[in-house]
Design a protein around this motif. Structure first.
Motif, PDB file in Angstrom:
ATOM      1  N   GLN A  70       2.087   1.341   1.860  1.00 14.11           N
ATOM      2  CA  GLN A  70       3.599   1.332   2.058  1.00 14.11           C
ATOM      3  C   GLN A  70       4.141   0.050   2.373  1.00 14.11           C
ATOM      4  N   SER A  71       3.328  -0.918   2.822  1.00  9.57           N
ATOM      5  CA  SER A  71       3.942  -2.197   3.444  1.00  9.57           C
ATOM      6  C   SER A  71       4.000  -3.209   2.352  1.00  9.57           C
ATOM      7  N   ILE A  72       3.025  -3.147   1.391  1.00  8.20           N
ATOM      8  CA  ILE A  72       2.954  -4.166   0.252  1.00  8.20           C
ATOM      9  C   ILE A  72       4.023  -4.191  -0.517  1.00  8.20           C
ATOM     10  N   ALA A  73       4.827  -5.308  -0.885  1.00 12.25           N
ATOM     11  CA  ALA A  73       5.968  -5.333  -1.631  1.00 12.25           C
ATOM     12  C   ALA A  73       5.716  -6.679  -2.613  1.00 12.25           C
ATOM     13  N   THR A  74       4.519  -7.122  -2.767  1.00  9.81           N
ATOM     14  CA  THR A  74       4.183  -7.996  -3.600  1.00  9.81           C
ATOM     15  C   THR A  74       3.054  -7.654  -4.548  1.00  9.81           C
ATOM     16  N   PRO A  75       2.874  -8.394  -5.805  1.00 13.62           N
ATOM     17  CA  PRO A  75       1.793  -8.033  -6.661  1.00 13.62           C
ATOM     18  C   PRO A  75       0.404  -8.051  -5.720  1.00 13.62           C
ATOM     19  N   TRP A  76      -0.647  -6.925  -5.879  1.00 20.10           N
ATOM     20  CA  TRP A  76      -1.794  -7.104  -5.433  1.00 20.10           C
ATOM     21  C   TRP A  76      -2.655  -6.115  -6.081  1.00 20.10           C
ATOM     22  N   LEU A  77      -4.016  -6.386  -6.135  1.00 18.90           N
ATOM     23  CA  LEU A  77      -5.133  -5.616  -6.704  1.00 18.90           C
ATOM     24  C   LEU A  77      -5.651  -4.769  -5.808  1.00 18.90           C
ATOM     25  N   CYS A  78      -5.280  -3.405  -5.860  1.00 24.37           N
ATOM     26  CA  CYS A  78      -5.842  -2.489  -4.788  1.00 24.37           C
ATOM     27  C   CYS A  78      -6.993  -1.839  -5.531  1.00 24.37           C
ATOM     28  N   PRO A  79      -8.231  -1.935  -4.813  1.00 23.85           N
ATOM     29  CA  PRO A  79      -9.451  -1.308  -5.089  1.00 23.85           C
ATOM     30  C   PRO A  79      -9.129   0.463  -5.000  1.00 23.85           C
ATOM     31  N   LEU A  80      -9.752   1.031  -5.884  1.00 21.88           N
ATOM     32  CA  LEU A  80      -9.623   2.318  -6.026  1.00 21.88           C
ATOM     33  C   LEU A  80     -10.648   3.080  -5.399  1.00 21.88           C
ATOM     34  N   THR A  81     -12.012   2.289  -5.292  1.00 18.32           N
ATOM     35  CA  THR A  81     -13.246   2.827  -4.624  1.00 18.32           C
ATOM     36  C   THR A  81     -13.609   1.723  -3.529  1.00 18.32           C
ATOM     37  N   LEU A  82     -14.618   2.184  -2.766  1.00 19.60           N
ATOM     38  CA  LEU A  82     -15.406   1.245  -1.962  1.00 19.60           C
ATOM     39  C   LEU A  82     -16.213   0.473  -2.750  1.00 19.60           C
ATOM     40  N   SER A  83     -15.893  -0.752  -2.930  1.00 18.37           N
ATOM     41  CA  SER A  83     -16.728  -1.827  -3.975  1.00 18.37           C
ATOM     42  C   SER A  83     -17.082  -2.998  -3.323  1.00 18.37           C
TER      43      SER A  83
END
Length: 742
Positions: A133-146
């Motif tokens: 909810q807080s991120i407003a800049t580009p980022w890579l969000c991991p979809l799984t524990l990796s």
């Protein structure tokens, strides 16, 4: 920006500094533990603290130490689940400290990658939801524990060397770690914080070994430049150089009284030196090959040497007399350690074993088997109960010396483990590796609660099915796996190659998977039935890459036999061979119209071929090292190449002109992919970083750092989901979020 960050941003720098520095201690002192907990699970607070120029990741980690104070646990509102949550966040920050020290923008990605698991406490789940909810800049969000999760045995990674880390020593007070590297330097680290204190420079070749005098005042280093050097540990000053060996100095040991030093060399000898004067006292001769290691008995009377002649020798330190020889290994003996009571010797060998010897009678007591590659180093805990071995199989193993049983394995390095040391309190292990890092491990209890899905060896290639529903990963564990792209769940594994699988491709209709291996074969599989349909043979060396033509009728393979082959996918017959490269062909790509093939080679060039005629059209030159990967923009106008010279180059496919170079990685670039809209380029590197570039501006949009070198990547048809594979066998599912236009 959240409420906390908004309020803090309008304050003066002095107020921000004072507030961030005193907030958590004051909350604990006042007994307001609920507020303390809320603060340390507030993502805005984490961002503010880590980004403040006078704080950073280590002071943030230390904020969580307050939760471990015994009196804190006595408050009824401060329950065990909240304490566990804070400890997990702190552990995640510690594991990512080396990443966040150089790229604070990865805070969200690193926390997601280490904490995203259904078994995590509810408070952790809430934190991750707040992050999104807080991120407003580009980022890579991991979809799984990796990424390695907190709570296990790995505590921290130390980075800073730019080549193999060959040796490690710990000061007697347990506060500092000294590492020796093939980058010709030694580094001194704060063991508690992981901070690099200073670097010793002076050797002109690899530093192979390091030892510390008992009084903690001097460091002795041994090098491939045939010398040893003595350094002042406090000032970093080089005191003097020991010369006399005629070949690389492989090891060094110091007597318990700190008066003598023993060096072991590839010139087949050991030398004894007066440490105060630098004088060479005498030489031990008797080995018939390189002497790789030396250890001194606790009473200072004997030296044990280990050699590539497959033996150990026991010497009288006072007279220089050889007392006896220990024989039993059937390959080079690489390391030796002596139990604190001086009764047993432990040796490690390139025969993949450790042996325990009785020093009194020179007899072998037993052998420890379990590693599947050379055992490079060994250490013994101060209480003599455990032996820790380090191996080229990338692992460390902890053995019970009493019952001779392997207790557990430490996995985390992505290359050979070269050295190991135990802290004086026996609680931590420090390992060094050819992956250029040191790792700190908890030797006590480690809760291995969270399992990371993946392969048991390197992931070499990734492909996504045309419908965007499945991912195929190829691995050095001789298999390839099929995954659900939406969930990251492993669907099934296909095995049939008897060597590492280097490449994988999917036909345009999504019905067939083609795999290529170091066993020189190519196999065609039915994805629905999971059965092998047929095998293509013809290459006489590793097959490194594959691409299927847009019409699905042909497959092109690239090989270490310096050729490409074009195959009829229906009949399995070879159509023709493309010859012209003078070294391995590492990668291949095809234009969307199916008319041109581009190959990338270890001869530092790319070649453009006419697929219909097999004619070489032209060669692209400009890289000064191997080219490992190549991709073509969807419009067929540009080619992007990735090289071991640490750059990517963008070329005009029509003219062959180099347009520009992308620089930013600090190690070999292994892979490159392009989003379906042709606007972004994804690169992966041995520096463990995945970067997303804007192809128009040549700027990095966002980065993601894994726990090991990222070897391959692919982009899903949605243009937002990126899948990458690393050297630990892990498959990362990442979503590119909050991309802004322009």
């Amino acid at each position: 920006m959240g409420e906390f960050a908004s309020k803090l941003a309008v304050q003066s720098p002095a107020f921000q500094r004072a507030y961030l520095g005193s907030l958590t201690p004051n909350l604990v002192k006042s007994g307001n533990l609920e507020k303390y907990y809320q603060t340390l699970t507030d993502f805005d607070f984490l961002v503010a603290k880590i980004n403040h120029p006078e704080f950073g990741v280590q002071p943030l980690i230390e904020d969580y130490d307050l939760s471990l104070i015994t009196q804190t646990l006595n408050y009824s509102k401060y329950n065990s689940e909240k304490v566990k949550s804070l400890q997990l966040i702190q552990g995640a920050l510690r594991l990512s400290a080396h990443v966040l020290a150089v790229d604070k923008e990865q805070l969200a990605s690193q926390l997601h990658g280490r904490l995203l698991h259904h078994k995590m406490p509810e408070e952790i789940q809430e934190l991750l939801a707040k992050i999104k909810q807080s991120i407003a800049t580009p980022w890579l969000c991991p979809l799984t524990l990796s990424l390695t999760p907190p709570g296990g045995r790995l505590l921290r990674t130390l980075t800073g060397h730019n080549s193999w880390v060959n040796a490690v020593a710990i000061t007697p007070n347990g506060q500092q770690v000294i590492s020796a590297s093939s980058d010709n330097t030694l580094k001194v680290w704060n063991l508690e914080t992981g901070g690099e204190l200073f670097t010793f420079t002076g050797h002109t070749s690899d530093v192979n070994a390091v030892a510390i005098t008992p009084n903690r005042q001097q460091i002795i280093s041994a090098s491939c430049d045939n010398t040893l050097k003595a350094w002042n540990l406090e000032t970093g000053e080089e005191l003097f150089t020991f010369t006399g060996h005629s070949d690389s100095v492989e090891a060094v040991a110091i007597t318990p009284n700190g008066q003598l030093m023993i060096s072991a060399s590839s010139d087949n000898t050991l030398k004894v030196w007066n440490l105060a004067t630098g004088e060479e006292l005498f030489t031990f001769t008797g080995h018939s090959d390189s002497v790789n290691a030396a250890a001194v008995t606790p009473n200072g009377q004997q030296v044990i040497s280990a050699s590539s002649d497959n033996t150990l020798k026991v010497w009288n330190l006072a007279t220089g007399e050889e007392l006896f020889t220990l024989t039993g290994h059937n390959d080079s003996v690489n390391a030796v350690a002596i139990t604190p009571n001086g009764q047993q010797v432990i040796s490690t060998s390139s025969d993949n074993t450790l042996k325990i010897w009785n020093l009194g009678n020179g007899m072998e007591e037993f052998t420890l088997n379990g590693h599947n590659n050379w055992v490079n180093a060994v250490a013994i805990t101060p209480n003599q109960q455990q032996v820790i071995s380090a191996s080229r199989d990338t692992t460390l193993k902890v053995w019970n010396l009493g019952n001779r049983v392997e207790e557990f394995t430490l996995n985390g390095h992505s290359n050979w483990v070269n050295a190991v040391a135990v802290t004086p309190n026996g609680q931590q292990v420090i390992s060094t590796s050819s992956d250029n890092t040191l790792k700190i491990w908890n030797l006590g209890n480690g809760m291995e609660e969270f399992t990371l899905n993946g392969h048991s060896n390197w992931v070499n290639a990734i492909a996504v099915t045309p419908n965007g529903q499945q991912v195929i990963s190829a691995s050095s564990d001789n298999t390839f796996k099929v995954w659900n792209l939406a969930t990251g769940e492993e669907l099934f594994t296909l095995a049939g190659h008897n060597n590492p699988v280097n490449a994988v491709a999917v036909t345009p209709n999504g019905r067939q998977v083609i795999s290529a291996s170091r066993d020189t074969t190519i196999k065609v599989w039915n994805l629905a039935t999971k059965e092998e349909e047929f095998t293509l043979t013809g290459h006489n060396n590793w097959v490194n890459a594959l691409v299927v033509t847009p019409n699905g009728q042909q497959v092109i393979s690239a090989s270490s036999d310096n050729t490409l082959k074009v195959w009829n996918l229906a009949t399995g017959k070879e159509i023709f061979t493309l010859k012209g490269h003078t070294n391995w062909v590492n990668a291949v790509a095809i234009t969307s119209d199916g008319q041109q093939v581009i190959s990338a080679s270890s001869d530092n060039t790319l070649k453009v071929w006419n697929l219909e005629t097999g004619e070489e059209l032209f060669t692209l030159t400009g890289h000064n090292h191997w080219i490992n990967a190549v991709a073509i923009t969807p419009d067929g106008q540009q080619v992007i190449s990735a090289s071991s010279d640490k750059t990517l180059k963008v070329w005009n496919l029509t003219t062959g002109e180099e347009l520009f170079t992308l620089t930013g990685h600090n190690h070999w670039i292994n892979a490159v992919a392009i989003t379906p809209d042709g606007q972004q380029v994804i690169s992966t590197s041995r520096d463990t970083i995945l970067k997303v570039w804007n192809l128009t501006t040549a700027e990095v949009i966002v980065s993601f750092t894994a726990d090991s070198p990222i070897r391959c990547c692919a982009v899903a048809p949605d243009g937002e989901t990126i899948v990458a594979g690393d050297a630990l066998g892990r498959v990362h599912f990442l979503r590119l979020e909050e991309i802004k236009g322009g």
